[in-house]
Design a protein around this motif. Sequence first.
Motif, PDB file in Angstrom:
ATOM      1  N   ASN A 200      49.292  30.823  35.799  1.00 60.27           N
ATOM      2  CA  ASN A 200      47.954  31.089  35.267  1.00 60.27           C
ATOM      3  C   ASN A 200      47.414  32.449  35.694  1.00 60.27           C
ATOM      4  OD1 ASN A 200      48.241  28.259  34.670  1.00 60.27           O
ATOM      5  ND2 ASN A 200      46.019  28.126  34.525  1.00 60.27           N
ATOM      6  N   VAL A 201      48.159  33.149  36.545  1.00 60.52           N
ATOM      7  CA  VAL A 201      47.727  34.479  36.975  1.00 60.52           C
ATOM      8  C   VAL A 201      47.909  35.451  35.819  1.00 60.52           C
ATOM      9  CG1 VAL A 201      48.090  36.358  38.610  1.00 60.52           C
ATOM     10  CG2 VAL A 201      48.348  33.979  39.364  1.00 60.52           C
ATOM     11  N   THR A 202      46.867  36.226  35.515  1.00 61.44           N
ATOM     12  CA  THR A 202      46.922  37.165  34.395  1.00 61.44           C
ATOM     13  C   THR A 202      46.968  38.622  34.838  1.00 61.44           C
ATOM     14  OG1 THR A 202      44.504  37.161  34.237  1.00 61.44           O
ATOM     15  CG2 THR A 202      45.714  35.579  32.856  1.00 61.44           C
ATOM     16  N   GLY A 203      46.721  38.895  36.112  1.00 63.57           N
ATOM     17  CA  GLY A 203      46.783  40.276  36.572  1.00 63.57           C
ATOM     18  C   GLY A 203      46.426  40.411  38.035  1.00 63.57           C
ATOM     19  N   ARG A 204      46.660  41.607  38.570  1.00 60.88           N
ATOM     20  CA  ARG A 204      46.295  41.916  39.956  1.00 60.88           C
ATOM     21  C   ARG A 204      45.340  43.105  39.936  1.00 60.88           C
ATOM     22  NH1 ARG A 204      51.236  42.469  43.561  1.00 60.88           N
ATOM     23  NH2 ARG A 204      51.766  44.045  41.991  1.00 60.88           N
ATOM     24  N   VAL A 205      44.211  42.976  40.614  1.00 61.52           N
ATOM     25  CA  VAL A 205      43.212  44.043  40.629  1.00 61.52           C
ATOM     26  C   VAL A 205      43.730  45.215  41.456  1.00 61.52           C
ATOM     27  CG1 VAL A 205      40.865  44.669  41.266  1.00 61.52           C
ATOM     28  CG2 VAL A 205      41.328  42.400  40.317  1.00 61.52           C
ATOM     29  N   LEU A 206      43.693  46.408  40.847  1.00 55.97           N
ATOM     30  CA  LEU A 206      44.167  47.604  41.527  1.00 55.97           C
ATOM     31  C   LEU A 206      43.017  48.418  42.112  1.00 55.97           C
ATOM     32  CD1 LEU A 206      46.829  48.927  38.988  1.00 55.97           C
ATOM     33  CD2 LEU A 206      47.217  47.537  41.022  1.00 55.97           C
ATOM     34  N   THR A 207      41.977  48.589  41.324  1.00 55.27           N
ATOM     35  CA  THR A 207      40.913  49.512  41.700  1.00 55.27           C
ATOM     36  C   THR A 207      39.572  48.996  41.204  1.00 55.27           C
ATOM     37  OG1 THR A 207      42.452  51.359  41.480  1.00 55.27           O
ATOM     38  CG2 THR A 207      40.128  51.906  41.497  1.00 55.27           C
ATOM     39  N   VAL A 208      38.553  49.224  41.998  1.00 56.53           N
ATOM     40  CA  VAL A 208      37.195  48.893  41.593  1.00 56.53           C
ATOM     41  C   VAL A 208      36.495  50.182  41.184  1.00 56.53           C
ATOM     42  CG1 VAL A 208      34.996  47.915  42.304  1.00 56.53           C
ATOM     43  CG2 VAL A 208      37.120  46.972  43.207  1.00 56.53           C
ATOM     44  N   LEU A 209      35.770  50.148  40.057  1.00 59.53           N
ATOM     45  CA  LEU A 209      35.009  51.310  39.599  1.00 59.53           C
ATOM     46  C   LEU A 209      33.536  51.022  39.794  1.00 59.53           C
ATOM     47  CD1 LEU A 209      36.896  51.850  36.225  1.00 59.53           C
ATOM     48  CD2 LEU A 209      37.378  52.916  38.412  1.00 59.53           C
ATOM     49  N   VAL A 210      32.871  51.860  40.561  1.00 57.39           N
ATOM     50  CA  VAL A 210      31.449  51.638  40.864  1.00 57.39           C
ATOM     51  C   VAL A 210      30.677  52.917  40.565  1.00 57.39           C
ATOM     52  CG1 VAL A 210      29.772  50.908  42.573  1.00 57.39           C
ATOM     53  CG2 VAL A 210      32.117  50.056  42.709  1.00 57.39           C
ATOM     54  N   SER A 211      29.768  52.869  39.604  1.00 63.00           N
ATOM     55  CA  SER A 211      28.906  54.012  39.263  1.00 63.00           C
ATOM     56  C   SER A 211      29.720  55.286  39.083  1.00 63.00           C
ATOM     57  CB  SER A 211      27.838  54.212  40.352  1.00 63.00           C
ATOM     58  OG  SER A 211      27.038  53.063  40.478  1.00 63.00           O
ATOM     59  N   GLY A 212      30.899  55.153  38.443  1.00 62.30           N
ATOM     60  CA  GLY A 212      31.704  56.328  38.175  1.00 62.30           C
ATOM     61  C   GLY A 212      32.602  56.741  39.324  1.00 62.30           C
ATOM     62  N   ARG A 213      32.454  56.118  40.469  1.00 59.75           N
ATOM     63  CA  ARG A 213      33.308  56.438  41.611  1.00 59.75           C
ATOM     64  C   ARG A 213      34.447  55.455  41.698  1.00 59.75           C
ATOM     65  NH1 ARG A 213      31.244  55.382  46.188  1.00 59.75           N
ATOM     66  NH2 ARG A 213      29.541  54.098  45.420  1.00 59.75           N
ATOM     67  N   THR A 214      35.620  55.922  42.064  1.00 56.90           N
ATOM     68  CA  THR A 214      36.789  55.072  42.190  1.00 56.90           C
ATOM     69  C   THR A 214      37.011  54.737  43.656  1.00 56.90           C
ATOM     70  OG1 THR A 214      37.803  56.096  40.263  1.00 56.90           O
ATOM     71  CG2 THR A 214      39.253  54.835  41.725  1.00 56.90           C
ATOM     72  N   LEU A 215      37.043  53.425  43.958  1.00 56.05           N
ATOM     73  CA  LEU A 215      37.259  52.970  45.325  1.00 56.05           C
ATOM     74  C   LEU A 215      38.521  52.115  45.365  1.00 56.05           C
ATOM     75  CD1 LEU A 215      33.635  51.766  46.137  1.00 56.05           C
ATOM     76  CD2 LEU A 215      34.626  54.012  46.591  1.00 56.05           C
ATOM     77  N   ASP A 216      39.228  52.180  46.473  1.00 55.98           N
ATOM     78  CA  ASP A 216      40.378  51.291  46.642  1.00 55.98           C
ATOM     79  C   ASP A 216      39.896  49.853  46.645  1.00 55.98           C
ATOM     80  OD1 ASP A 216      42.145  53.351  46.792  1.00 55.98           O
ATOM     81  OD2 ASP A 216      42.060  53.491  48.994  1.00 55.98           O
ATOM     82  N   ALA A 217      40.637  48.969  45.953  1.00 51.49           N
ATOM     83  CA  ALA A 217      40.280  47.556  45.944  1.00 51.49           C
ATOM     84  C   ALA A 217      40.374  46.998  47.346  1.00 51.49           C
ATOM     85  CB  ALA A 217      41.209  46.791  44.999  1.00 51.49           C
ATOM     86  N   LEU A 218      39.362  46.232  47.733  1.00 51.79           N
ATOM     87  CA  LEU A 218      39.378  45.630  49.076  1.00 51.79           C
ATOM     88  C   LEU A 218      40.407  44.526  49.141  1.00 51.79           C
ATOM     89  CD1 LEU A 218      35.557  45.487  49.758  1.00 51.79           C
ATOM     90  CD2 LEU A 218      37.212  47.154  50.606  1.00 51.79           C
TER      91      LEU A 218
END
Length: 218
Positions: A200-218
């Motif tokens: 049932n897994v559809t993907g793995r989160v790589l990166t979070v996008l916040v207000s145009g800034r790219t942060l490493d996924a926690l």
Amino acid sequence: MRRRREGGSEWGEAILAEFHQTTGSWEAVRWAAGGLRAVRLERRNALPRVVRIRRRVALVGVLGVLGGALVNQYVLTVDVVLSGSMQPGYEILDRYVVDRVAFRATGVDHGDVITFTWPGTTRTLVKRVIGLPGDTISCQGGRVYRNGVALDEPYLFAQADEPGTECATVTVPAGDLYLLGDHRSVSEDSRQEGFVPTSNVTGRVLTVLVSGRTLDAL
């Protein structure tokens, strides 16, 4: 017999004139393909340079749009957080990038943040992998233990003893995962809903996008 048009392709006429020298069906096919390619190149080169450039730009644009759509659908997808169950790392309306391909080859690991659907539903959710097949998960004093070892979870919303963090002791069956949200007091996860099949897994989160800034996924 072929009727030659006045002003026809010089290369095409030359190739057709020698077509009778081919032997065998496969050679005839290759000869004809070569002739068609020569005619196409000749006609293209006869066009004004500006027309050729415009056509090339249009073709690149169409291919770019199609390629981007395919990548977004099947390789990397940008989605949006719709709940607070993964705070503080994933705030409501944050956008995140999901790998939909590579994880199928490497599998998921402890601590990965994944997207999945609950069995029997079509809702896509985001949670963290806490237990893999064979792991025993338990809670004590507001902390989560895996195989008797307390987890270090700096990504949690609040202190480890936040109300609502209790869980029953379970062992993860083969082919399943034990998933928890980072905001334990509001998250509905494996504590209430049970295990999630790896299928049932559809993907793995790589990166979070916040207000145009790219942060490493926690």
